[in-house]
Design a protein around this motif. Structure first.
Motif, PDB file in Angstrom:
ATOM      1  N   HIS A  62       5.090  24.021  14.118  1.00 25.62           N
ATOM      2  CA  HIS A  62       5.592  23.309  14.830  1.00 25.62           C
ATOM      3  C   HIS A  62       5.925  24.103  16.020  1.00 25.62           C
ATOM      4  O   HIS A  62       5.576  25.317  16.170  1.00 25.62           O
TER       5      HIS A  62
ATOM      6  N   VAL B  85      11.568  23.586  10.122  1.00 20.90           N
ATOM      7  CA  VAL B  85      10.390  24.838  10.124  1.00 20.90           C
ATOM      8  C   VAL B  85      10.801  25.958   9.028  1.00 20.90           C
ATOM      9  O   VAL B  85      10.087  26.646   8.854  1.00 20.90           O
TER      10      VAL B  85
ATOM     11  N   ALA C  28       8.845  27.530  17.117  1.00 18.56           N
ATOM     12  CA  ALA C  28       9.310  27.417  15.541  1.00 18.56           C
ATOM     13  C   ALA C  28      10.075  28.718  15.467  1.00 18.56           C
ATOM     14  O   ALA C  28      11.165  28.877  14.834  1.00 18.56           O
TER      15      ALA C  28
END
Length: 528
Positions: A424, A445, A427
């Motif tokens: 992501h 995350v 993160a």
């Protein structure tokens, strides 16, 4: 509100008219001593210098709580209410402060700081909290008695202080002073005076307990005069000297029930633990490092605790974490195993530690790693993952968020696995923000689970891994598992009582994390 205001003013007038023999100069001085938190900073310094680990934690939490309360009162609340100070016409002049406060009256900053510090101390130690509480209450009362606050100001300030201390538990839960008692007792030889004990002392690991004038070697000599002490200095070969120490302990075990002891940090204890298990020896751990995570979780607060347990033959059996890489390769870990950001942080910290000290080096290394690191790619239980960090704990850690602090048990047969996903955007930032606001369990995350084993593969793209603060080369694949109750460690069955070593049980505040989970049977990861 007008009714409450009228009640507040009447109560202030009654306090102003009260006469407490001998209290006028004493409360005036006490009130002045708490200006800018000086009374509480001095108390914290005293706790940190003369007490043990519990008192140092209590002092740190007290100061942190005070800082939050003071910031809240002086930068937000006071400037929002603008309540004027009481008139001094009803207060005897002998009580007047030489310098009257210029800020607004509501709420009382002194009362907020006093309540925050006392509550913070009590969260770590009810006994130390009981010693501090009367002074905190006296400071709060003195603010009305000398005529600078209404009673309502004081009550509101105290409420803010208590809330500030409670808020610290969101990020730093109080640690139970006494480990869980359900750990199985294990047979171990009783060695009065240390007869038959051979202790490996790694002096570079630390200087022993803070506030203790004697170095670890001298303390051990006084506590266990019959023990053999083997010192490992900066220029000695650590591995070779430890091996000779273990051989000597095995030799004494054959003659008179010998035991291996170790005094040092977690890295030294890890090496000694692996040797003790391999040679069938019980292990006596004497805290001598900076943090002493394993000793604290076992229930050994200081050198004296271990000395008492050795003399009485009191011990427990705990698990040993193992990272296996093939038929013969294995790394043991007592506390934690990690891949990703942390190994690189440890490597950089060790590189700079000699030039700037451990903690400054750690801070610089953290900034460097957060700025330059990249995610690592590997397979976790058959699922390909891109991670910033893989953390595996030897036993379930508390709290269940971003900063695991302690383990209630060391014989649960479980690995505490926590992952920070690297797929992501932002993160690292998202994890830090989620941890600060208390929503880490819902972060996309972050993943967490406890399980009996973890299979790691496709590690060819990384160079290092970390275990118990040490760094080692990363093999192509690993299996993390537990050796159940194979390590026998000395621990007193009854803890020595540093004043009120009984904080509020963290279990009451335990919250279930709702992050994405791995299956409890250690099968393929569900975090993918």
């Amino acid at each position: 509100m007008s009714v409450l205001g009228e009640w507040d003013r009447r109560l202030f007038t009654r306090v102003a008219a009260a006469r407490v023999p001998g209290a006028d100069p004493a409360l005036r001085r006490l009130s002045r001593s708490a200006d800018h938190g000086r009374l509480w900073f001095g108390t914290a310094a005293g706790l940190a210098l003369v007490g043990g680990r519990v008192s140092r934690r209590a002092a740190l939490r007290g100061v942190g709580s005070l800082a939050i309360a003071s910031l809240t009162v002086n930068t937000v609340v006071k400037w929002s209410t603008r309540r004027p100070r009481p008139l001094l016409e009803h207060v005897p002049s002998i009580r007047h402060l030489k310098r009257q406060p210029r800020t607004t009256s509501f709420p009382s900053g002194h009362s907020a700081s006093a309540a925050a510090f006392a509550t913070g101390v009590a969260l770590e130690s009810t006994g130390y909290g009981a010693l501090v509480a009367p002074f905190a209450a006296a400071v709060a009362f003195s603010r009305v008695y000398v005529g600078v606050h209404y009673p309502g100001d004081v009550l509101a300030g105290m409420a803010i202080g208590v809330a500030a201390a409670a808020l610290t538990c969101r990020w730093w839960p109080p640690r139970p002073a006494l480990p869980a008692r359900e750990r199985p007792l294990a047979p171990a030889p009783a060695l009065p005076g240390g007869e038959g004990l051979v202790v490996f002392i790694h002096t570079p690991a630390g200087t022993g307990a803070p506030g203790t004038p004697l170095p670890p070697v001298e303390r051990l000599r006084r506590l266990l005069p019959r023990a053999e002490l083997v010192e490992c200095g900066p220029d000695d070969d650590f591995a070779a000297l430890l091996e000779r120490t273990v051989d000597r302990a095995v030799e004494r075990a054959g003659a008179a029930g010998g035991v291996l002891g170790v005094c040092g940090g977690d890295g030294s204890v890890n090496a000694a633990a692996g040797a003790a298990v391999g040679r069938g020896l019980a292990l006596a751990v004497f805290p001598g490092g900076t943090l002493n995570h394993f000793a604290q979780d076992v229930g050994v607060q200081d050198v004296e605790d271990t000395a008492v347990a050795v003399g009485r033959g009191e011990a427990v059996a705990v698990d040993l974490g193992v990272a296996r890489s093939g038929a013969d390769g294995a790394v043991h870990f007592l506390n934690t195993f990690s891949i990703g950001l942390y190994p690189e942080l440890v490597r950089l910290r060790e590189h700079w530690e000699q030039r700037m000290g451990k903690w400054p080096a750690a801070a610089v290394a953290l900034v460097r790693v957060l700025r330059t690191a990249t995610p690592v790619e590997l397979s976790v239980n058959g699922h390909h993952r891109r991670l910033w960090l893989l953390f595996a704990g030897n036993g379930r850690y508390e709290p269940q968020g971003f900063a695991p602090a302690y383990r209630p048990r060391l014989d649960d047969g479980l690995i505490d696995l926590r992952l920070i996903d690297g797929e992501h955007r932002l993160a690292r930032t998202r994890v830090i923000v989620s941890a600060l606001v208390g929503t880490l369990g819902r972060s996309r995350v972050y993943g967490a689970e406890v399980l009996p084993w973890v299979e790691l593969a496709e590690l060819g793209g990384m160079d290092t891994l970390a275990y118990d603060g040490e760094v080692a080369p990363a093999p192509p694949g690993l299996r993390l598992e537990k050796e159940r109750r194979t390590l026998v460690v000395y621990r007193p069955s009854v803890q020595r009582n540093e004043p009120a070593r009984r904080p509020r049980p963290a279990a009451r505040r335990r919250r279930r994390e709702r992050g994405r989970r791995l299956p409890a049977d250690g099968g393929p990861s569900a975090c993918g």
